[in-house]
Design an enzyme around this catalytic site. Sequence first.
Site, PDB file in Angstrom:
ATOM      1  N   ASN A 289       7.180   4.133  -5.766  1.00 53.01           N
ATOM      2  CA  ASN A 289       7.318   4.130  -7.218  1.00 53.01           C
ATOM      3  C   ASN A 289       6.731   2.857  -7.822  1.00 53.01           C
ATOM      4  O   ASN A 289       6.926   1.763  -7.300  1.00 53.01           O
ATOM      5  CB  ASN A 289       8.794   4.218  -7.609  1.00 53.01           C
ATOM      6  N   GLU A 322       3.691   0.922   1.298  1.00 50.08           N
ATOM      7  CA  GLU A 322       4.187   1.243  -0.043  1.00 50.08           C
ATOM      8  C   GLU A 322       3.555   0.334  -1.091  1.00 50.08           C
ATOM      9  O   GLU A 322       3.255   0.784  -2.203  1.00 50.08           O
ATOM     10  CB  GLU A 322       5.713   1.147  -0.086  1.00 50.08           C
ATOM     11  N   HIS A 325      -0.045   1.421  -2.030  1.00 48.38           N
ATOM     12  CA  HIS A 325      -0.106   2.579  -2.922  1.00 48.38           C
ATOM     13  C   HIS A 325      -0.296   2.159  -4.384  1.00 48.38           C
ATOM     14  O   HIS A 325      -0.708   2.987  -5.205  1.00 48.38           O
ATOM     15  CB  HIS A 325       1.176   3.401  -2.811  1.00 48.38           C
ATOM     16  N   GLU A 344      -2.435   9.536   0.610  1.00 48.98           N
ATOM     17  CA  GLU A 344      -1.714   9.197   1.834  1.00 48.98           C
ATOM     18  C   GLU A 344      -2.649   8.860   2.986  1.00 48.98           C
ATOM     19  O   GLU A 344      -2.416   7.898   3.720  1.00 48.98           O
ATOM     20  CB  GLU A 344      -0.746  10.320   2.221  1.00 48.98           C
TER      21      GLU A 344
END
Length: 688
Positions: A289, A322, A325, A344
């Site tokens: 997120n 993470e 991303h 991914e």
Amino acid sequence: FFFDCLIHMADAAPLKEVFRKDYQPTPYQPEHVDLKFELSDNDKSTIVCKVRYAPKKSDASAVEADLVLHGEAKPAAMELVSVSLNSNPLSADDYCLTEGLLTVPGRMLGSSSFDLEVVTKLDPASNTELSGLYKTGGIFCTQEEAEGFRNMTYFYDRPDCMATYTTTIVAPKQQYPQLLSNGNLVAAGDMEDGRHYAKWEDPWPKPCYLFALVAGDLACVTDEFVTMSGKKVTLRLFVHHGNESQTPHAMASLKRAFKWDEERFGREYDLDLFNVVAVSDFNCGAMENKSLNIFNDRYILADNKTATDDDFSNVLGVVGHEYFHNWTGNRVTCRDWFQLTLKEGLTVYRDQEFSSDMLCRPVKRIEDVIVLRNHQFREDAGPMAHPIRPESYISMDNFYTTTVYEKGAEVVRMVATIVGDAGFRKGLDLYFERHDGQAVSCEEFVAAMSDANGADLTQFMRWYRQAGTPVLEASATYVADQQQLRLTLKQTCPATPGQPTKEPFDIPVAVGLIGRGSARPLPLRLEGDAAAGAETKVLRVTEPEQTFVFVEVPEEPVPSLLRNYSAPVKLLCPGRSQADLQFLMAHDTDPFNRWEAGQELAQQILVAMITGDAPDLSGLTAAFRETLANPALDRAFTALALGVPSEAYLADQLPEGTADPDVIHEKRDAVMSAIVDAARAELWAAYR
């Protein structure tokens, strides 16, 4: 409008297969989302979702299009309280509410931007699917990927709808002192009734699957990172009270990831604050997120008293994954979920490279290939085989697979092998330059790599649409009087469900030649090259069969093929002897192939023993002793090189239906005992 509702009800029918070819953009674009969460322990929580939508077309077709939003009541007992259009309440007759959809007729929306406010109530504690907003262990938490946002409100729950977000969270202060969401904290304060609030603003457009909220009582560990432009970023790790002492490695890993992405790919962090929450009840491993990564705490907590080397390595890799991303997935995201490997596969490749630079590159490469062979190869060989970009799905959750992730990373790695490290950086820079703030497809990524390097990757796109593990068969002939080596490579690929025949792949095969007499790598010159080059050359195999002629080869070589495992294929070398494997295990300058030679040698001997033969083990034990005694090798690499193929991998090498687990275990144990007996002195020396 009633008949339109019937159509939308049919669209919401369960178990409907979705096809990539049917992708259609939405008629309206969400530009800004203003969320307010009123969290409660004693009653249902209330969510107010106000969205500014804009028609994507200026013609009459946009006016006629209905606004069809996703919403799912079941996971958190969501209730629709009200719907307002431009601050005017709508009656139940003004819209259509069906299972899974809220439809506002186009005739009410007009041709310009409009605000739609949806108010819902839900019970996060009852959300046992842990998708959307849920409460567990006294903490409110969200998980929106892939389709969790619809469990909280009615919205375009798809990755191509990117918007900026403002989020206000209100909750009892004593129970929930931390109120976290995406972006920068712009306001906070106490309220008269014992509650408090926090307002977050995320200026970067994102799809709703990257929205996050956490409310709870957690300990906070704070640090700071200064970016390459001199901006100070506050870093915060939130963990359960008492776990603070186990966070230093995760914080150090995060700072190393920030620095590495700047140095390797020129990617700087884009906000003032980066939060990580680690809780034991999070249902996924970790989630990227925007600016609020949420982890299961097994990927954050580590110290010397409780964690193994693998635990420390996993924390480093997952924290890096993470964070990476932020650019490959967040700033540039997927047009639709069929493109999942776009974010991914690329980000797995980036985290593999990060871990390789931080730890031991050969060991990391070997570990990744072991995972690929033990898990993804089986997927390719089974009834659920699918390309890295599937053509259809019934439930998107079924495609969070090793094919999409690990094989997807191998496909990205092949691009890097073809264009080189510098070319890959140029391609990635162009990708971000073209598509920052957009939701795109795999074609855009490959096009950026192609355009930045003048490389033809048209045939390479078959890796995205064809399933299965290609088989590459190699044979080599040395002509001494002409000082030539003729290397013939043949490719095939087994049939997979829905794909009985395969077109030839574009397979990059990295090759080296080791002189049999000198035991040194030879400079490589292909027929037609102006001059000899480096000791590794990448050949592109694009036909069912191709022959490559190396010239000016001064001595008989032992070919070192598929160096660094340059393509996710099965390599067969029928003419390679066990003496050749022993030679490569001792002298190959490519660490992966050095390890691979030992594995193949052990595999051949083990398969022979399992099928009833009694091969001589002296060559194998001598090769293992030489590896163990070589002081120039990294000890982590030596440890891997001394391993023998797993029982599962050996079973896969046997004819179908012939694998006997007891026999495999017995023979593998016998080989390991023979190695120990032969190398006892060297093992004791290494231990001491």
